[in-house]
Design an enzyme around this catalytic site. Structure first.
Site, PDB file in Angstrom:
ATOM      1  N   LEU A   1      -8.823  -7.885   3.103  1.00  0.00           N
ATOM      2  CA  LEU A   1      -9.644  -7.760   1.904  1.00  0.00           C
ATOM      3  C   LEU A   1     -11.116  -7.925   2.271  1.00  0.00           C
ATOM      4  O   LEU A   1     -11.450  -8.556   3.272  1.00  0.00           O
ATOM      5  CB  LEU A   1      -9.276  -8.836   0.885  1.00  0.00           C
ATOM      6  CG  LEU A   1      -7.804  -8.963   0.481  1.00  0.00           C
ATOM      7  CD1 LEU A   1      -7.584 -10.221  -0.355  1.00  0.00           C
ATOM      8  CD2 LEU A   1      -7.347  -7.730  -0.293  1.00  0.00           C
TER       9      LEU A   1
ATOM     10  N   TYR B   1      -8.169 -12.094  -7.043  1.00  0.00           N
ATOM     11  CA  TYR B   1      -7.741 -13.421  -7.462  1.00  0.00           C
ATOM     12  C   TYR B   1      -8.992 -14.232  -7.786  1.00  0.00           C
ATOM     13  O   TYR B   1     -10.044 -14.024  -7.193  1.00  0.00           O
ATOM     14  CB  TYR B   1      -6.892 -14.127  -6.401  1.00  0.00           C
ATOM     15  CG  TYR B   1      -7.550 -14.288  -5.053  1.00  0.00           C
ATOM     16  CD1 TYR B   1      -8.333 -15.400  -4.780  1.00  0.00           C
ATOM     17  CD2 TYR B   1      -7.374 -13.333  -4.060  1.00  0.00           C
ATOM     18  CE1 TYR B   1      -8.934 -15.562  -3.542  1.00  0.00           C
ATOM     19  CE2 TYR B   1      -7.966 -13.477  -2.814  1.00  0.00           C
ATOM     20  CZ  TYR B   1      -8.752 -14.595  -2.572  1.00  0.00           C
ATOM     21  OH  TYR B   1      -9.347 -14.738  -1.348  1.00  0.00           O
TER      22      TYR B   1
ATOM     23  N   PRO C   1     -14.785 -11.654   4.086  1.00  0.00           N
ATOM     24  CA  PRO C   1     -13.826 -10.762   4.731  1.00  0.00           C
ATOM     25  C   PRO C   1     -12.539 -11.544   5.001  1.00  0.00           C
ATOM     26  O   PRO C   1     -12.546 -12.551   5.705  1.00  0.00           O
ATOM     27  CB  PRO C   1     -14.520 -10.372   6.052  1.00  0.00           C
ATOM     28  CG  PRO C   1     -15.942 -10.848   5.919  1.00  0.00           C
ATOM     29  CD  PRO C   1     -15.882 -12.028   4.988  1.00  0.00           C
ATOM     30  N   GLU C   2     -11.462 -11.130   4.366  1.00  0.00           N
ATOM     31  CA  GLU C   2     -10.137 -11.709   4.626  1.00  0.00           C
ATOM     32  C   GLU C   2      -9.496 -10.873   5.723  1.00  0.00           C
ATOM     33  O   GLU C   2      -9.017  -9.763   5.472  1.00  0.00           O
ATOM     34  CB  GLU C   2      -9.280 -11.676   3.351  1.00  0.00           C
ATOM     35  CG  GLU C   2      -9.774 -12.601   2.254  1.00  0.00           C
ATOM     36  CD  GLU C   2      -9.143 -13.988   2.329  1.00  0.00           C
ATOM     37  OE1 GLU C   2      -8.431 -14.253   3.325  1.00  0.00           O
ATOM     38  OE2 GLU C   2      -9.357 -14.777   1.399  1.00  0.00           O
ATOM     39  N   LEU C   3      -9.512 -11.373   6.937  1.00  0.00           N
ATOM     40  CA  LEU C   3      -9.065 -10.616   8.093  1.00  0.00           C
ATOM     41  C   LEU C   3      -7.566 -10.351   8.043  1.00  0.00           C
ATOM     42  O   LEU C   3      -6.820 -11.018   7.329  1.00  0.00           O
ATOM     43  CB  LEU C   3      -9.442 -11.363   9.374  1.00  0.00           C
ATOM     44  CG  LEU C   3     -10.949 -11.625   9.540  1.00  0.00           C
ATOM     45  CD1 LEU C   3     -11.193 -12.639  10.650  1.00  0.00           C
ATOM     46  CD2 LEU C   3     -11.697 -10.326   9.810  1.00  0.00           C
TER      47      LEU C   3
END
Length: 509
Positions: A316, A359, A380-382
């Site tokens: 994300l 969310y 940044p959700e890796l």
């Protein structure tokens, strides 16, 4: 992302920083077996994820597919018991080798790590940062931004031309922070590799280093991060606050550093939790944790233009607003230009969006940085490295390097844009419009804000709007990223916007 519920086959530096009053510390022994956290999945009716978050469960993924909501969440045995009482039967998430998160973590540790290093071990992250600073004194300045609950220095590296000679924050600055959540090892490694990349490529990045400051905090939660390197604790998320004061760290302890910031603290129970055992427990009060104070102090002192706050797992690419859905920040055009869209995201394969659309969060870093300090801030959700790997990213050099490399263009875009964020530099070729109107059809309240989002360089603008079919109205708005007037009406339609002119006239756009 949807997964099947069946088993898959197959240095010495003068370190300045704030001092904290130290109290007796709880033991950081392995968690009792019932308190050990695993990653689970379940399929349930839409809306279940929101309900579970409000009850304090750590929902980390959700996706609607075939009329069902696929949910991935972390849980200890007590959480499983509670889920069972709610009628849910979660199953462990398994990687391609059929391993659960703790089984995969145990296998990695048994073989000896190729990539991963804890914070405080010899040759660990803290030691690496000190060595990098000692070897690159002309462009790197290392400092402590504060201490953890256990007295460890939270280290930050400033990288810029004349790093030790010039005051902090004298140039437009970008912050790359990581690992507020202890279990997200890939975030630390990506942040460290970005630091090493900038130093190794200092010649080609000379202009960037001359004009801006790049800051790196690879581990924002050192105590928790070290804790995840001990047996049975791999999925621990929070810091090591001994909430119940019993001298031990168990499932009811710890505070989530990314829900502890003062901005929107305790806005609701979905974006953070009041339950100490919850992985999103916000703490006893805003900025109650030294780790939060350290990060907030850095944000305030330097005044960053930009921030990337690395987490996992996604993939994300999130930006404010996070505390309530369907709410855009005034800087949304800049966020959209740099982040891209679903068809062409700034990081290939990542889902870019307003944070709250995926969310909700409150007391988090992004909203704090944006609303309190005017910092454009992303999370940044890796990625997880393989389907089912979750937080236990493979200890594989090629996969880790690939995860770093695919996000590198975006990371450099953000730094290059710090000089003039309103006109961002990006490899996508996106630009920001001079202004964006915010039209609507019906006002359901007593009054309705009629607004336009305008670039500061335009100066004052004129907003032309119409209410209930009446004659058009014109309002002069001050220059700024966003400006608005309030129309008291049942319905109102924005009909145009114009930049300032000697004789302003209605715009055509």
């Amino acid at each position: 992302m949807s997964r099947p519920l069946t088993l898959a086959a197959a240095l010495v530096l003068g370190l300045g920083g704030c001092l904290v009053t130290m109290t007796p510390q709880a033991s950081a022994d392995p968690l009792p077996p019932r308190d050990r956290i695993e990653l689970y999945q379940l399929d349930s009716p839409p809306g279940t994820a929101q309900t579970l978050r409000e009850k304090g469960f750590d929902v980390v993924q959700q996706e609607i597919e075939n009329g069902k909501e696929h949910i991935e969440l972390t849980a200890a045995q007590t959480d499983l018991d509670a889920l069972g009482k709610l009628g849910h039967k979660p199953e462990p998430v398994r990687n391609p080798q059929g391993q659960t998160q703790l089984e995969a973590a145990r296998a990695q540790a048994a073989g000896g790590y190729t990539v991963w290093r804890s914070y405080s071990e010899p040759g660990g992250i803290a030691a690496q940062l000190k060595a990098i600073a000692a070897a690159n004194r002309d462009i790197v300045k290392l400092q402590s931004i504060g201490k953890t609950l256990r007295g460890q220095d939270i280290l930050a590296a400033k990288v810029t031309t004349g790093a030790r000679l010039l005051p902090d924050g004298v140039k437009p600055a970008t912050l790359y922070s990581a690992t507020q959540h202890a279990r997200e090892w890939i975030a630390t490694e990506v942040d460290m590799r970005l630091l090493k990349y900038v130093i190794a490529n200092r010649a080609t990045l000379k202009d960037l280093l001359n004009k801006t400051e790049l800051w790196f905090v690879p581990v924002a939660n050192p105590d928790g991060y070290d804790f995840t390197f001990t047996e049975g604790n791999r999925l621990w998320r929070k810091n090591l606050r001994d909430n119940d004061g019993d001298g031990r760290i168990t499932i009811g302890d710890g505070v989530d550093p990314n829900r502890n910031f003062p901005t929107n603290f305790h806005y609701d129970e979905e974006g953070s939790s009041s339950i100490p055992s919850s992985d999103t427990y916000r703490g006893a009060g805003p900025a109650s944790e030294p780790e939060t104070k350290a990060m907030d102090g850095l944000l305030k002192r330097v005044g960053f233009e930009m921030q990337l706050n690395y987490h996992s797992y996604g993939p994300l690419l999130l930006y404010p607003v996070g505390f309530q859905i369907a709410t855009e920040a005034a800087d949304n055009p800049i966020y959209e230009a740099l982040t891209g869209n679903d068809a062409k995201p700034a990081i290939p394969g990542f889902d870019p969006d307003l944070s709250a659309e995926l969310y909700t969060t409150n007391g988090d870093t992004n909203d704090r940085a944006h609303f309190q300090y005017g910092t454009l801030s992303w999370t940044p959700e890796l990625d997880e490295g393989c389907d089912g790997c979750g937080f236990v990213f493979p200890d594989d050099e090629a996969l880790v390097r690939a995860e770093f490399e695919k996000g590198l263009p975006f990371a450099l875009d953000v730094a290059r844009s710090a000089v003039n964020p309103v006109e961002p530099v990006n490899h996508l070729g996106n630009t920001t419009p001079d202004f964006e109107i915010d039209p609507f059809e019906v006002s359901y309240g007593k009054s309705q804000v009629v607004q336009v989002n305008a670039k500061r360089k335009l100066g004052p603008v004129f907003l032309n709007y119409q209410v209930n079919g009446a004659a058009p109205r014109r309002s002069r708005l001050p220059g700024g990223r966003a400006a608005s007037v309030t129309a008291t009406a049942t319905t109102a339609t924005t009909i145009g916007c114009a930049a300032r002119s000697p004789e302003p006239s209605p715009a055509t756009g």
